[in-house]
Design a protein around this motif. Structure first.
Motif, PDB file in Angstrom:
ATOM      1  N   ASP A  60       0.868  -1.171   0.000  1.00 14.65           N
ATOM      2  CA  ASP A  60       0.000   0.000   0.000  1.00 14.65           C
ATOM      3  C   ASP A  60       0.911   1.229   0.000  1.00 14.65           C
ATOM      4  OD1 ASP A  60      -1.682   2.114   0.579  1.00 14.65           O
ATOM      5  OD2 ASP A  60      -2.727   1.101   2.199  1.00 14.65           O
ATOM      6  N   ASN A  61       0.720   2.119  -0.934  1.00 15.77           N
ATOM      7  CA  ASN A  61       1.623   3.251  -1.107  1.00 15.77           C
ATOM      8  C   ASN A  61       1.874   4.011   0.192  1.00 15.77           C
ATOM      9  OD1 ASN A  61       3.206   5.239  -2.438  1.00 15.77           O
ATOM     10  ND2 ASN A  61       1.413   6.542  -2.641  1.00 15.77           N
ATOM     11  N   TRP A  62       0.804   4.415   0.885  1.00 13.47           N
ATOM     12  CA  TRP A  62       0.956   5.143   2.139  1.00 13.47           C
ATOM     13  C   TRP A  62       0.886   4.228   3.348  1.00 13.47           C
ATOM     14  CZ3 TRP A  62       2.956   9.751   2.184  1.00 13.47           C
ATOM     15  CH2 TRP A  62       2.779  10.608   1.100  1.00 13.47           C
ATOM     16  N   GLY A  63       0.067   3.212   3.278  1.00 17.30           N
ATOM     17  CA  GLY A  63      -0.090   2.307   4.406  1.00 17.30           C
ATOM     18  C   GLY A  63      -0.981   2.889   5.489  1.00 17.30           C
ATOM     19  N   THR A  64      -1.418   2.032   6.400  1.00 17.69           N
ATOM     20  CA  THR A  64      -2.376   2.439   7.419  1.00 17.69           C
ATOM     21  C   THR A  64      -1.822   2.402   8.840  1.00 17.69           C
ATOM     22  OG1 THR A  64      -3.211   0.166   7.619  1.00 17.69           O
ATOM     23  CG2 THR A  64      -4.331   1.607   6.042  1.00 17.69           C
ATOM     24  N   THR A  65      -0.823   1.584   9.097  1.00 14.50           N
ATOM     25  CA  THR A  65      -0.366   1.375  10.477  1.00 14.50           C
ATOM     26  C   THR A  65       0.958   2.103  10.689  1.00 14.50           C
ATOM     27  OG1 THR A  65       0.647  -0.735   9.819  1.00 14.50           O
ATOM     28  CG2 THR A  65      -1.576  -0.810  10.726  1.00 14.50           C
ATOM     29  N   TRP A  66       0.866   3.346  11.143  1.00 10.25           N
ATOM     30  CA  TRP A  66       2.056   4.185  11.252  1.00 10.25           C
ATOM     31  C   TRP A  66       2.627   4.210  12.672  1.00 10.25           C
ATOM     32  CZ3 TRP A  66       2.608   9.040   7.783  1.00 10.25           C
ATOM     33  CH2 TRP A  66       2.233   8.730   6.481  1.00 10.25           C
ATOM     34  N   TRP A  67       1.754   4.231  13.672  1.00 14.29           N
ATOM     35  CA  TRP A  67       2.254   4.330  15.057  1.00 14.29           C
ATOM     36  C   TRP A  67       1.221   3.763  16.009  1.00 14.29           C
ATOM     37  CZ3 TRP A  67       7.145   5.794  14.691  1.00 14.29           C
ATOM     38  CH2 TRP A  67       7.892   6.011  15.865  1.00 14.29           C
ATOM     39  N   ILE A  68       1.675   3.374  17.201  1.00 19.38           N
ATOM     40  CA  ILE A  68       0.810   2.714  18.173  1.00 19.38           C
ATOM     41  C   ILE A  68       0.962   3.367  19.540  1.00 19.38           C
ATOM     42  CG2 ILE A  68       0.405   0.569  19.449  1.00 19.38           C
ATOM     43  CD1 ILE A  68       1.483  -0.931  17.016  1.00 19.38           C
ATOM     44  N   GLY A  69      -0.163   3.502  20.235  1.00 17.17           N
ATOM     45  CA  GLY A  69      -0.162   3.875  21.642  1.00 17.17           C
ATOM     46  C   GLY A  69      -1.201   3.040  22.363  1.00 17.17           C
ATOM     47  N   PHE A  70      -1.008   2.828  23.651  1.00 16.77           N
ATOM     48  CA  PHE A  70      -1.942   2.024  24.445  1.00 16.77           C
ATOM     49  C   PHE A  70      -2.623   2.900  25.495  1.00 16.77           C
ATOM     50  CE2 PHE A  70       1.551  -1.088  23.471  1.00 16.77           C
ATOM     51  CZ  PHE A  70       0.839  -1.840  22.552  1.00 16.77           C
ATOM     52  N   SER A  71      -3.848   2.534  25.864  1.00 18.46           N
ATOM     53  CA  SER A  71      -4.516   3.225  26.964  1.00 18.46           C
ATOM     54  C   SER A  71      -3.776   2.934  28.265  1.00 18.46           C
ATOM     55  CB  SER A  71      -5.980   2.790  27.061  1.00 18.46           C
ATOM     56  OG  SER A  71      -6.096   1.374  27.205  1.00 18.46           O
ATOM     57  N   SER A  72      -3.942   3.815  29.249  1.00 19.87           N
ATOM     58  CA  SER A  72      -3.101   3.766  30.453  1.00 19.87           C
ATOM     59  C   SER A  72      -3.571   2.771  31.508  1.00 19.87           C
ATOM     60  CB  SER A  72      -3.023   5.166  31.075  1.00 19.87           C
ATOM     61  OG  SER A  72      -4.317   5.620  31.448  1.00 19.87           O
ATOM     62  N   ASP A  73      -4.724   2.138  31.332  1.00 26.22           N
ATOM     63  CA  ASP A  73      -5.150   1.112  32.287  1.00 26.22           C
ATOM     64  C   ASP A  73      -4.210  -0.088  32.219  1.00 26.22           C
ATOM     65  OD1 ASP A  73      -6.912  -1.055  30.362  1.00 26.22           O
ATOM     66  OD2 ASP A  73      -6.678   0.999  29.630  1.00 26.22           O
ATOM     67  N   ARG A  74      -4.139  -0.833  33.298  1.00 21.23           N
ATOM     68  CA  ARG A  74      -3.178  -1.935  33.378  1.00 21.23           C
ATOM     69  C   ARG A  74      -3.371  -2.942  32.256  1.00 21.23           C
ATOM     70  NH1 ARG A  74       1.849  -3.152  34.373  1.00 21.23           N
ATOM     71  NH2 ARG A  74       2.098  -5.408  34.543  1.00 21.23           N
ATOM     72  N   GLN A  75      -4.607  -3.214  31.881  1.00 21.02           N
ATOM     73  CA  GLN A  75      -4.893  -4.190  30.831  1.00 21.02           C
ATOM     74  C   GLN A  75      -4.678  -3.616  29.430  1.00 21.02           C
ATOM     75  OE1 GLN A  75      -7.032  -3.567  33.453  1.00 21.02           O
ATOM     76  NE2 GLN A  75      -6.203  -5.331  34.574  1.00 21.02           N
ATOM     77  N   GLN A  76      -4.499  -2.299  29.348  1.00 18.06           N
ATOM     78  CA  GLN A  76      -4.338  -1.626  28.058  1.00 18.06           C
ATOM     79  C   GLN A  76      -5.443  -2.067  27.091  1.00 18.06           C
ATOM     80  OE1 GLN A  76      -0.165  -2.713  27.394  1.00 18.06           O
ATOM     81  NE2 GLN A  76       0.467  -0.652  27.970  1.00 18.06           N
TER      82      GLN A  76
ATOM     83  N   VAL B  13      -0.025   8.580  24.216  1.00 15.47           N
ATOM     84  CA  VAL B  13      -1.190   8.648  25.099  1.00 15.47           C
ATOM     85  C   VAL B  13      -0.700   8.876  26.524  1.00 15.47           C
ATOM     86  CG1 VAL B  13      -3.306   7.500  25.840  1.00 15.47           C
ATOM     87  CG2 VAL B  13      -2.334   6.980  23.590  1.00 15.47           C
ATOM     88  N   ASP B  14      -1.273   9.867  27.234  1.00 11.22           N
ATOM     89  CA  ASP B  14      -0.839  10.110  28.610  1.00 11.22           C
ATOM     90  C   ASP B  14      -1.727   9.370  29.604  1.00 11.22           C
ATOM     91  OD1 ASP B  14      -3.156  11.628  29.062  1.00 11.22           O
ATOM     92  OD2 ASP B  14      -2.114  13.558  29.086  1.00 11.22           O
ATOM     93  N   SER B  15      -1.458   9.561  30.896  1.00  8.46           N
ATOM     94  CA  SER B  15      -2.168   8.807  31.937  1.00  8.46           C
ATOM     95  C   SER B  15      -3.623   9.214  32.058  1.00  8.46           C
ATOM     96  CB  SER B  15      -1.466   8.995  33.281  1.00  8.46           C
ATOM     97  OG  SER B  15      -1.604  10.332  33.736  1.00  8.46           O
ATOM     98  N   GLN B  16      -3.984  10.383  31.532  1.00  6.87           N
ATOM     99  CA  GLN B  16      -5.372  10.852  31.591  1.00  6.87           C
ATOM    100  C   GLN B  16      -6.170  10.473  30.352  1.00  6.87           C
ATOM    101  OE1 GLN B  16      -6.307  12.308  34.558  1.00  6.87           O
ATOM    102  NE2 GLN B  16      -4.203  11.684  35.043  1.00  6.87           N
ATOM    103  N   GLY B  17      -5.534   9.757  29.438  1.00  4.55           N
ATOM    104  CA  GLY B  17      -6.223   9.346  28.216  1.00  4.55           C
ATOM    105  C   GLY B  17      -6.147  10.364  27.098  1.00  4.55           C
ATOM    106  N   ASN B  18      -5.410  11.459  27.289  1.00  6.15           N
ATOM    107  CA  ASN B  18      -5.219  12.412  26.202  1.00  6.15           C
ATOM    108  C   ASN B  18      -4.331  11.798  25.124  1.00  6.15           C
ATOM    109  OD1 ASN B  18      -6.568  14.746  27.477  1.00  6.15           O
ATOM    110  ND2 ASN B  18      -4.860  14.641  28.922  1.00  6.15           N
TER     111      ASN B  18
END
Length: 357
Positions: free
Chosen positions: A272-288, A333-338
């Protein structure tokens, strides 16, 4: 089929369809919703102007670091000052620190991460090195020699070797294991591997190769299409890798054993020329529970259920206004979910998106 049975069958499938629709709607409604915070960040000091903002990461105190490239425009240079390579911004949006020497930092800086000891790491997709800095900007570790890459002739024009124990070929991202300090590097724009080093920079292992179209279509693990754009380590010890032009996130254990694919498809042609999966972040809860993916192809942030890989919601669209993206490149993603999104080529900024209560 008699009439009574036909009615029963129709009612069953109608109910099943209704339940399916309702379940999908419930999943959509349960996902967090976001709006842009146009008041963040505050104006930069001293007439600073950023070039392409190629990375964003968050420390334990929710301070935001951005990675700035040394490419302000000629017009900007007449009336402003090139901002430093690395800038730290507090939760209120004010610059509280900056560091980095343009003669020392990687050529074409790319991405950043903060480890469990609050140290700052960055890579260079125009170089063959990664660097580790203390929180206040002291260079603590460098793997590789600046200006040398893992190719047949050591230059950016050489053939990728995908094998060096001391150099990279345009690396993109770094993840650090809090348990033992092992360093996972997505290497990246020239090579096609995940390279692993110990906390002192000693090579341990690697996996991955340049994939073929057939391997991409079949979802073969460890076969990467063109750019290996990010690497992230989850709390449960899984390694998530952005196979950008393959439109998927590949999941491995720490030894490099392939586990599964998480697809974000927008077509059937690979690469895919541009692609879709550029970067990843997880939510701050323990289970993410949630995984946030910067989809630079569609200029959106997609919110996924991490366990199932289902896309639950998204925000953003192409454009130049607040809340829109022009080359949305990385996120954090920060600890407040921002959620903080950095834009490179034409956007050249970082934006904050806050959860809607």
């Amino acid at each position: 089929m008699n009439r009574a049975l036909l009615i029963t069958v129709c009612m069953f499938f109608g109910l099943a369809g209704l339940l399916g629709t309702s379940a999908h709607a419930w999943a959509q409604s349960s996902a967090p919703k976001y709006e842009v915070d146009p008041s963040w960040p505050k104006p930069l000091p001293e007439k600073w102007v950023t070039g392409q903002v190629s990375g964003v990461c968050v420390d334990a105190q929710d301070n935001v670091f951005i990675v700035n490239r040394n490419n302000m425009t000629d017009k900007e240079a007449e009336v402003a000052q090139q901002a430093p390579p690395f800038i730290e911004i507090d939760p209120g949006g004010r610059v509280v620190n900056s560091f980095g020497d343009w003669k020392t930092v990687p050529n074409t800086t790319h991405g950043c991460t903060i480890d469990s000891e609050n140290n700052f790491w960055t890579a260079g997709n125009g170089d063959g090195i990664i660097q580790k800095y203390s929180h206040d900007g002291k260079l603590m570790l460098q793997i590789g020699k600046r200006g040398v890459v893992d190719t047949s002739d050591g230059t950016l024009k050489g053939r990728a070797l995908n094998s060096s124990h001391t150099q990279f070929y345009m690396p993109s991202d770094i993840a650090v294991d809090p348990a033992n300090g092992d360093v996972y590097v997505s290497d990246g724009y020239g090579n096609s591997r995940i390279a692993v080093f110990d906390k002192d920079g000693k090579f341990l292992r690697q996996w991955g190769h340049q994939g073929t179209k057939a391997e991409a279509e079949a979802g073969v693990g460890g076969a990467f299409m063109q750019v290996v754009h990010c690497v992230a380590l989850s709390n449960d010890g899984l390694i998530y890798v952005c196979d950008r032009q393959g439109d998927r996130i590949q999941v491995f254990d720490k030894s490099g054993n392939f586990k599964n694919n998480i697809w974000i498809k927008r077509g059937s042609a690979y690469p895919d020329n541009w692609g879709t999966t550029w970067w990843i972040g997880f939510s701050s809860d323990r289970q993410q529970k949630y995984m946030y993916v910067a989809d630079g192809g569609d200029e959106q942030v997609k919110i996924l259920d991490r366990a199932s890989g289902e896309v639950l919601a998204s925000f953003g669209r192409p454009g130049h206004q607040a809340g829109e993206f022009d080359h949305g490149h990385t996120l954090a993603v920060d600890s407040q979910g921002n959620v903080f999104v950095a834009e490179t080529d034409w956007g050249r900024r970082v934006q904050k998106f806050k959860p809607v209560k």
